[in-house]
Design a protein around this motif. Structure first.
Motif, PDB file in Angstrom:
ATOM      1  N   ASN A 186       0.837  -1.201   0.000  1.00 14.23           N
ATOM      2  CA  ASN A 186       0.000   0.000   0.000  1.00 14.23           C
ATOM      3  C   ASN A 186       0.875   1.255   0.000  1.00 14.23           C
ATOM      4  N   GLY A 187       0.284   2.361  -0.409  1.00 19.83           N
ATOM      5  CA  GLY A 187       1.018   3.621  -0.421  1.00 19.83           C
ATOM      6  C   GLY A 187       0.906   4.301  -1.771  1.00 19.83           C
ATOM      7  N   LEU A 232      -5.581   7.085   0.096  1.00 18.08           N
ATOM      8  CA  LEU A 232      -6.828   7.856   0.174  1.00 18.08           C
ATOM      9  C   LEU A 232      -6.581   9.343  -0.057  1.00 18.08           C
ATOM     10  N   ALA A 233      -5.486   9.853   0.511  1.00 20.76           N
ATOM     11  CA  ALA A 233      -5.166  11.262   0.311  1.00 20.76           C
ATOM     12  C   ALA A 233      -4.772  11.532  -1.139  1.00 20.76           C
ATOM     13  N   ARG A 244      -0.139  16.306   3.113  1.00 19.29           N
ATOM     14  CA  ARG A 244       0.348  15.975   4.448  1.00 19.29           C
ATOM     15  C   ARG A 244      -0.768  16.006   5.480  1.00 19.29           C
ATOM     16  N   SER A 245      -1.549  17.065   5.493  1.00 23.55           N
ATOM     17  CA  SER A 245      -2.602  17.188   6.499  1.00 23.55           C
ATOM     18  C   SER A 245      -3.799  16.320   6.168  1.00 23.55           C
ATOM     19  N   THR A 246      -4.074  16.137   4.882  1.00 21.27           N
ATOM     20  CA  THR A 246      -5.247  15.365   4.484  1.00 21.27           C
ATOM     21  C   THR A 246      -5.059  13.882   4.748  1.00 21.27           C
ATOM     22  N   THR A 249      -6.866  12.825   8.173  1.00 16.57           N
ATOM     23  CA  THR A 249      -8.233  13.137   8.560  1.00 16.57           C
ATOM     24  C   THR A 249      -8.715  11.995   9.451  1.00 16.57           C
ATOM     25  N   PRO A 250      -9.184  12.262  10.663  1.00 16.20           N
ATOM     26  CA  PRO A 250      -9.517  11.170  11.585  1.00 16.20           C
ATOM     27  C   PRO A 250     -10.491  10.166  10.984  1.00 16.20           C
ATOM     28  N   TYR A 251     -10.215   8.875  11.253  1.00 19.74           N
ATOM     29  CA  TYR A 251     -11.125   7.819  10.839  1.00 19.74           C
ATOM     30  C   TYR A 251     -12.450   7.958  11.597  1.00 19.74           C
TER      31      TYR A 251
END
Length: 253
Positions: A186-187, A232-233, A244-246, A249-251
């Motif tokens: 993944n990544g 996802l980002a 970086r910030s996106t 985003t909390p699950y």
């Protein structure tokens, strides 16, 4: 061996339920990023490195993360005290040998810390894992000059010598526990354009080992979640600074 969606979710559920306190002695570059990543998965981060209080924090923490990214003598003293106390209390320790192989100082500090207290998990890029295993691997500062698969023999050596799980980060992440091997693909390439992604993976590993005593499985789950967050980002086609910030985003339940 690859992690299953259900087994990853089981660990994430436990992290949310327990909110483990993850004690980080990490570098100045990534403190905010890694704290936010831990919060996003449901853990409780503490960024504590003063020698005056690290032993007290270890005593109340669920795990200890030690990252040698921005070394100085004060940090090293704090790391030494914290790792010794965590070992005495049987707390899991995640060790990130950032930039090992680049300088004699980093090499010596890493060896001293490993000798002092055996980590539960060592996570690094291929150059760092090879250098830590004594293979005199070349490094470009904190960046690897090798693909992750090039460090598999070094990881097996480290796992055998220190009796710990070893994680090699790369396009494919490899997780080694003696003869066991897991691969996580993944990544997204955009992750290489953001500072501190490896350090973030180390911090997340601290959360997973806090709730899952099968440390090989826990480390594999942490790397999978790290990679999936990046995917996802990346789907949002963001510039690296926003990416970086996106990513964290909390699950939501």
């Amino acid at each position: 061996m690859s992690p299953t969606t259900q087994s990853i979710w089981n660990d994430l559920t436990q992290i949310r339920a327990q909110a483990p306190l993850v004690h980080n002695i990490t570098n100045f570059v990534v403190m905010n990023n890694t704290a936010n990543a831990l919060l996003a998965v449901g853990a409780s981060p503490a960024m504590v490195h003063s020698p005056a209080e690290v032993e007290d924090f270890v005593s109340i923490s669920s795990s200890l993360v030690v990252n040698i990214g921005t070394l100085d003598d004060n940090f090293v003293t704090g790391m030494t005290l914290a790792m010794r106390r965590a070992s005495e209390l049987g707390k899991p320790i995640v060790f990130d040998p950032v930039g090992v192989g680049a300088t004699a100082y980093r090499n010596q500090v890493s060896q001293d810390l490993l000798t002092l207290a055996t980590p539960t998990v060592i996570r690094g890029n291929a150059s760092e894992i090879m250098a830590l295993a004594g293979l005199n691997a070349q490094t470009k500062g904190v960046d690897s000059l090798f693909g992750s698969d090039a460090a598999l023999d070094a990881a097996r050596r480290l796992s055998s010598v220190w009796s710990c799980v070893v994680v090699i980060s790369g396009a494919v992440d490899y997780i080694v526990w003696k003869e066991q091997l897991a691969a996580v693909a993944n990544g997204h390439p955009l992750m290489t354009k953001v500072t501190g992604m490896g350090c973030t993976a180390t911090a997340l590993t601290g959360a997973f080992v806090a709730v899952n005593t099968n440390y090989f499985q826990a480390a594999t789950h942490a790397m999978a979640v790290m990679g999936i967050a990046g995917e996802l980002a990346a789907e949002k086609k963001l510039a690296p600074a926003v990416f970086r910030s996106t990513s964290w985003t909390p699950y939501m339940p």
